[in-house]
Write a protein that holds these residues in place. Structure first.
Motif, PDB file in Angstrom:
ATOM      1  N   ARG B  31       0.793  -1.102  -0.034  1.00 24.49           N
ATOM      2  CA  ARG B  31      -0.058  -0.066  -0.163  1.00 24.49           C
ATOM      3  C   ARG B  31       1.061   1.289  -0.021  1.00 24.49           C
ATOM      4  O   ARG B  31       0.369   2.401  -0.585  1.00 24.49           O
ATOM      5  CB  ARG B  31      -1.121   0.008   1.237  1.00 24.49           C
ATOM      6  N   ASN B  32       2.054   1.254   0.524  1.00 25.36           N
ATOM      7  CA  ASN B  32       2.953   2.345   0.534  1.00 25.36           C
ATOM      8  C   ASN B  32       3.249   2.505  -0.835  1.00 25.36           C
ATOM      9  O   ASN B  32       3.391   3.643  -1.330  1.00 25.36           O
ATOM     10  CB  ASN B  32       4.174   2.178   1.418  1.00 25.36           C
ATOM     11  N   LEU B  33       4.039   1.382  -1.499  1.00 28.29           N
ATOM     12  CA  LEU B  33       4.304   1.411  -2.792  1.00 28.29           C
ATOM     13  C   LEU B  33       3.056   1.979  -4.031  1.00 28.29           C
ATOM     14  O   LEU B  33       3.613   3.129  -4.712  1.00 28.29           O
ATOM     15  CB  LEU B  33       4.837   0.205  -3.277  1.00 28.29           C
ATOM     16  N   ALA B  34       2.156   1.511  -3.669  1.00 26.48           N
ATOM     17  CA  ALA B  34       0.762   1.963  -4.611  1.00 26.48           C
ATOM     18  C   ALA B  34       0.697   3.379  -4.355  1.00 26.48           C
ATOM     19  O   ALA B  34       0.442   4.329  -5.284  1.00 26.48           O
ATOM     20  CB  ALA B  34      -0.269   1.015  -4.103  1.00 26.48           C
ATOM     21  N   ALA B  35       0.672   4.026  -3.049  1.00 31.28           N
ATOM     22  CA  ALA B  35       0.527   5.417  -2.799  1.00 31.28           C
ATOM     23  C   ALA B  35       1.639   6.291  -3.346  1.00 31.28           C
ATOM     24  O   ALA B  35       1.152   7.191  -3.922  1.00 31.28           O
ATOM     25  CB  ALA B  35       0.410   5.695  -1.194  1.00 31.28           C
ATOM     26  N   ILE B  36       2.862   5.691  -3.301  1.00 31.79           N
ATOM     27  CA  ILE B  36       3.983   6.414  -3.916  1.00 31.79           C
ATOM     28  C   ILE B  36       3.685   6.446  -5.348  1.00 31.79           C
ATOM     29  O   ILE B  36       3.959   7.554  -6.171  1.00 31.79           O
ATOM     30  CB  ILE B  36       5.327   5.704  -3.514  1.00 31.79           C
TER      31      ILE B  36
END
Ligand SMILES: C[S@@+](CC[C@H](N)C(=O)[O-])C[C@H]1O[C@@H](n2cnc3c(N)ncnc32)[C@H](O)[C@@H]1O
Ligand SMILES: C[S@@+](CC[C@H](N)C(=O)[O-])C[C@H]1O[C@@H](n2cnc3c(N)ncnc32)[C@H](O)[C@@H]1O
Lengths: 191, 191
Positions: B31-36
């Motif tokens: 989810r962090n990668l997706a938000a980035i």
């Protein structure tokens, strides 16, 4: 408590901004709320108003969110009274909201007493909230995706608010009254 | 495809920034990668370099991340070759990294070809990465918590990069060469 710790608490209190706050309008994922509260701490916000179901609030309280201790999260069961309360205290209400009528988020003066309203993950800011706003602002989207993650959008507005407040000298002298300062220094000093 | 859709694809391609990228140094939560990646799309980034285990990469690919289609995520098994590749293409390497030697993130010139390196959730940017950097930058923390969520930190740097690039006119004319432009217009036009 070590003298270093005491000095650190005092230095942080001296940068707190009692007239800047964030209102979350049914942001229900606890990790989003936790990320918002963490960003709030980093720019000196003392209090966040979370309009949220009791169940989601409990989930948030249960997360090991590192900022929980430093930023008060006041739960509200519904939005309109929460906004009315802030309005009567003299806050301007600014919603982060994707509409054609919204201004660029950099065009607002965040050095005034300001409450930034963030919308829910799916539904966005509710219509009843929009009706009460002084302005709506957007972070212009230059790509294909329509919106940002809500905690990312909050952080973008908060970085701008912080920058304006830095330039206006609002972090240069302590802005808390004596009673508030002592209250928090005492509370933070507890083990 | 409707003419409106075609026009939108072209408008977005005309704002793409082929000389701005983000490298994630073992950011493992999908989810962090997706938000980035979603934030990258919003400022016109075309390609993200994710140094990540194959398993975490697969989890990311499996998320319904809305930006996946618009921003290429290139997986690298290790960091140093990824950075060396960017360096040899003329990118300055800027790590978002919390150290005493780091500069304020607003002091860097992001209008140059720039790769922004983000660190892992727990470990931060690895020492071997730091050694290769042109600069390290931090978002100054004014509160008690030591760091921001990684996707929030990335968004804060990207907002600054976007602002500088807007002022420098880098979004005013299309910056892709004809071949790249046609490649992406074709790819994006597929159903
Ligand atoms: C994922 S968005 C909700 C999108 C929703 N479908 C809408 O159109 O309002 C969740 C919240 O993040 C904030 N947000 C996301 N992207 C934004 C942007 N580019 N500008 C301003 N606020 C944004 C807004 O507060 C929004 O209500
Ligand atoms: C949660 S932090 C990791 C913190 C780690 N314990 C450390 O000290 O490096 C994850 C990543 O987010 C970015 N980050 C978080 N807060 C930041 C800040 N205030 N300034 C710059 N980057 C930050 C950095 O890339 C960092 O490696």
């Amino acid at each position: 408590m070590t003298p270093e710790r005491q000095a650190r608490l005092k230095a942080v209190l001296a940068k707190r901004q009692p007239d800047l706050t964030v209102v979350t309008d049914f942001v229900h994922k606890s990790r989003n709320l936790a990320a918002i509260v963490r960003s709030c701490d980093s720019v000196g916000i003392m209090q966040v108003h979370a309009v949220v179901d009791e169940e989601n609030y409990r989930t948030y309280r249960g997360t090991a969110a590192s900022a929980q201790r430093w930023v008060e999260v006041v739960r509200h069961a519904s939005l309109v009274p929460a906004l009315a309360g802030l309005k009567s205290q003299g806050y301007q209400l600014i919603a982060a909201h994707l509409t054609d009528k919204a201004r660029d988020y950099r065009e607002v003066d965040y050095t005034k007493p300001t409450a930034i309203v963030m919308g829910a993950e799916i539904a966005g800011v509710s219509e009843e909230a929009v009706a009460l706003m002084d302005s709506c602002v957007t972070v212009p989207m230059l790509g294909m995706v329509e919106s940002l993650n809500v905690s990312v959008a909050a952080a973008t507005l908060l970085a701008e608010a912080r920058q304006q407040r830095e330039r206006a000298g609002l972090y240069d002298t302590c802005r808390l009254d004596g009673t508030t300062y002592k209250h928090w220094l005492f509370a933070w000093s507890q083990p």
